[in-house]
Write a protein that holds these residues in place. Structure first.
Motif, PDB file in Angstrom:
ATOM      1  N   VAL A   1       2.051   1.819  -3.585  1.00 12.71           N
ATOM      2  CA  VAL A   1       0.998   2.370  -4.449  1.00 12.71           C
ATOM      3  C   VAL A   1       0.709   3.822  -4.059  1.00 12.71           C
ATOM      4  CG1 VAL A   1      -1.401   2.131  -5.205  1.00 12.71           C
ATOM      5  CG2 VAL A   1       0.012   0.096  -4.881  1.00 12.71           C
ATOM      6  N   ARG A   2       0.655   4.091  -2.760  1.00 13.76           N
ATOM      7  CA  ARG A   2       0.403   5.452  -2.293  1.00 13.76           C
ATOM      8  C   ARG A   2       1.520   6.392  -2.759  1.00 13.76           C
ATOM      9  NH1 ARG A   2       0.111   4.439   3.018  1.00 13.76           N
ATOM     10  NH2 ARG A   2      -2.129   3.986   2.971  1.00 13.76           N
TER      11      ARG A   2
ATOM     12  N   LEU B   1      -6.426   5.419  -4.397  1.00 10.29           N
ATOM     13  CA  LEU B   1      -5.027   5.331  -4.803  1.00 10.29           C
ATOM     14  C   LEU B   1      -4.863   4.908  -6.257  1.00 10.29           C
ATOM     15  CD1 LEU B   1      -3.367   3.733  -1.643  1.00 10.29           C
ATOM     16  CD2 LEU B   1      -3.651   6.155  -2.247  1.00 10.29           C
ATOM     17  N   THR B   2      -5.938   4.517  -6.918  1.00 14.71           N
ATOM     18  CA  THR B   2      -5.863   4.122  -8.323  1.00 14.71           C
ATOM     19  C   THR B   2      -7.053   4.692  -9.087  1.00 14.71           C
ATOM     20  OG1 THR B   2      -5.610   2.235  -9.828  1.00 14.71           O
ATOM     21  CG2 THR B   2      -7.111   1.935  -7.969  1.00 14.71           C
TER      22      THR B   2
ATOM     23  N   THR C   1       0.840  -1.206   0.000  1.00 13.82           N
ATOM     24  CA  THR C   1       0.000   0.000   0.000  1.00 13.82           C
ATOM     25  C   THR C   1       0.870   1.249   0.000  1.00 13.82           C
ATOM     26  OG1 THR C   1      -1.822  -1.146   1.085  1.00 13.82           O
ATOM     27  CG2 THR C   1      -1.793   1.254   1.267  1.00 13.82           C
TER      28      THR C   1
ATOM     29  N   THR D   1      -8.432  -1.000   0.730  1.00 10.26           N
ATOM     30  CA  THR D   1      -7.833   0.255   1.187  1.00 10.26           C
ATOM     31  C   THR D   1      -7.449   1.122   0.005  1.00 10.26           C
ATOM     32  OG1 THR D   1      -7.057  -0.658   3.281  1.00 10.26           O
ATOM     33  CG2 THR D   1      -5.851   1.241   2.433  1.00 10.26           C
ATOM     34  N   TRP D   2      -6.898   0.508  -1.049  1.00 10.83           N
ATOM     35  CA  TRP D   2      -6.524   1.284  -2.237  1.00 10.83           C
ATOM     36  C   TRP D   2      -7.750   1.978  -2.817  1.00 10.83           C
ATOM     37  CZ3 TRP D   2      -3.026  -2.612  -5.371  1.00 10.83           C
ATOM     38  CH2 TRP D   2      -1.973  -3.051  -4.543  1.00 10.83           C
TER      39      TRP D   2
ATOM     40  N   VAL E   1      -6.532  -4.230  -1.604  1.00 12.63           N
ATOM     41  CA  VAL E   1      -7.217  -3.454  -2.643  1.00 12.63           C
ATOM     42  C   VAL E   1      -8.394  -2.651  -2.099  1.00 12.63           C
ATOM     43  CG1 VAL E   1      -6.426  -4.857  -4.588  1.00 12.63           C
ATOM     44  CG2 VAL E   1      -8.510  -5.524  -3.353  1.00 12.63           C
TER      45      VAL E   1
ATOM     46  N   ARG F   1       1.049   7.091  -6.396  1.00 12.12           N
ATOM     47  CA  ARG F   1      -0.111   7.973  -6.580  1.00 12.12           C
ATOM     48  C   ARG F   1       0.242   9.415  -6.235  1.00 12.12           C
ATOM     49  NH1 ARG F   1      -4.641   8.098  -9.510  1.00 12.12           N
ATOM     50  NH2 ARG F   1      -6.505   8.571  -8.323  1.00 12.12           N
TER      51      ARG F   1
ATOM     52  N   GLU G   1      -8.985   4.836  -0.372  1.00 10.53           N
ATOM     53  CA  GLU G   1      -8.121   6.017  -0.408  1.00 10.53           C
ATOM     54  C   GLU G   1      -7.965   6.591  -1.815  1.00 10.53           C
ATOM     55  OE1 GLU G   1      -4.354   5.565   1.549  1.00 10.53           O
ATOM     56  OE2 GLU G   1      -5.229   4.498   3.252  1.00 10.53           O
TER      57      GLU G   1
END
Length: 199
Positions: free
Chosen positions: A85-86, A131-132, A82, A125-126, A123, A89, A129
């Motif tokens: 990814v964050r 993030l995608t 995460t 959480t993604w 995913v 992003r 947030e």
């Protein structure tokens, strides 16, 4: 092709940073996102690419090669994936602000929420947030959990794409006939994906 012992095939970055690598099925080992140094390096490389070229976006592929976290403890290390990814992003958003040009972030993930969790990919959480921009789900299979991903993205602008990688599939799914593809992708559409992709 070159034999595995050929020095030209060796990954100098993995040799210089063995702490960024975990030993696994791939003879060189795979990168381990639980290493902060690796995450920082990968974000810096992507930032450099976006500085040099006017890409519309980036896709992070978490479904072609696993593991990306310590084997047997992936879910325990989910925050590392995460954080990566964050970081990507946040870097993309900074670049957008600087250039005035949108940069989409896509994550390609396993075909089910459970499969993502087994690989340490949080995913939900993604999605929560944001993030995608796009979840690309699936890889070597024609069965995907569109409903599960619709559940975690409800109320968000995140889009969902189905995909199939016929090149790296098992023999049963490798280079199927056009009729198989038509049936599979029609099924994806019927389940409510926003679009489809191929490898």
């Amino acid at each position: 092709g070159q034999p595995l012992t050929d020095p030209a095939r060796h990954n100098w970055l993995k040799e210089q940073h063995p702490d960024w690598v975990q030993r696994c099925w791939w003879w060189q080992g795979l990168y381990d996102l639980s290493s902060p140094g690796l995450r920082e390096h990968k974000v810096a490389v992507l930032r450099d690419l976006l500085d040099r070229y006017a890409f519309d976006g980036i896709q992070l592929d978490f479904s072609r090669h696993q593991p990306t976290l310590p084997i047997g403890r992936q879910w325990q290390h989910r925050e590392s994936a995460t954080a990566y990814v964050r970081g990507v992003r946040e870097m993309c958003l900074e670049m957008e602000e600087r250039t005035g040009r949108p940069i989409l972030l896509t994550v390609k993930v396993p075909e089910t929420i459970t499969g993502c969790a087994q690989d340490g990919l949080d995913v939900a959480t993604w999605a929560r947030e944001l993030l995608t921009d796009i979840f690309v789900i699936g890889a070597r299979t024609l069965t995907i959990d569109v409903a599960g991903f619709r559940g975690i993205t409800a109320g968000t602008p995140i889009r969902i794409a189905a995909t199939h990688d016929a090149h790296h599939s098992t023999d049963g799914y490798c280079s199927p006939s056009l009729e198989v593809f038509l049936g599979a992708f029609s099924n994806f559409w019927a389940q409510g994906v926003d679009f489809v992709t191929v490898f």
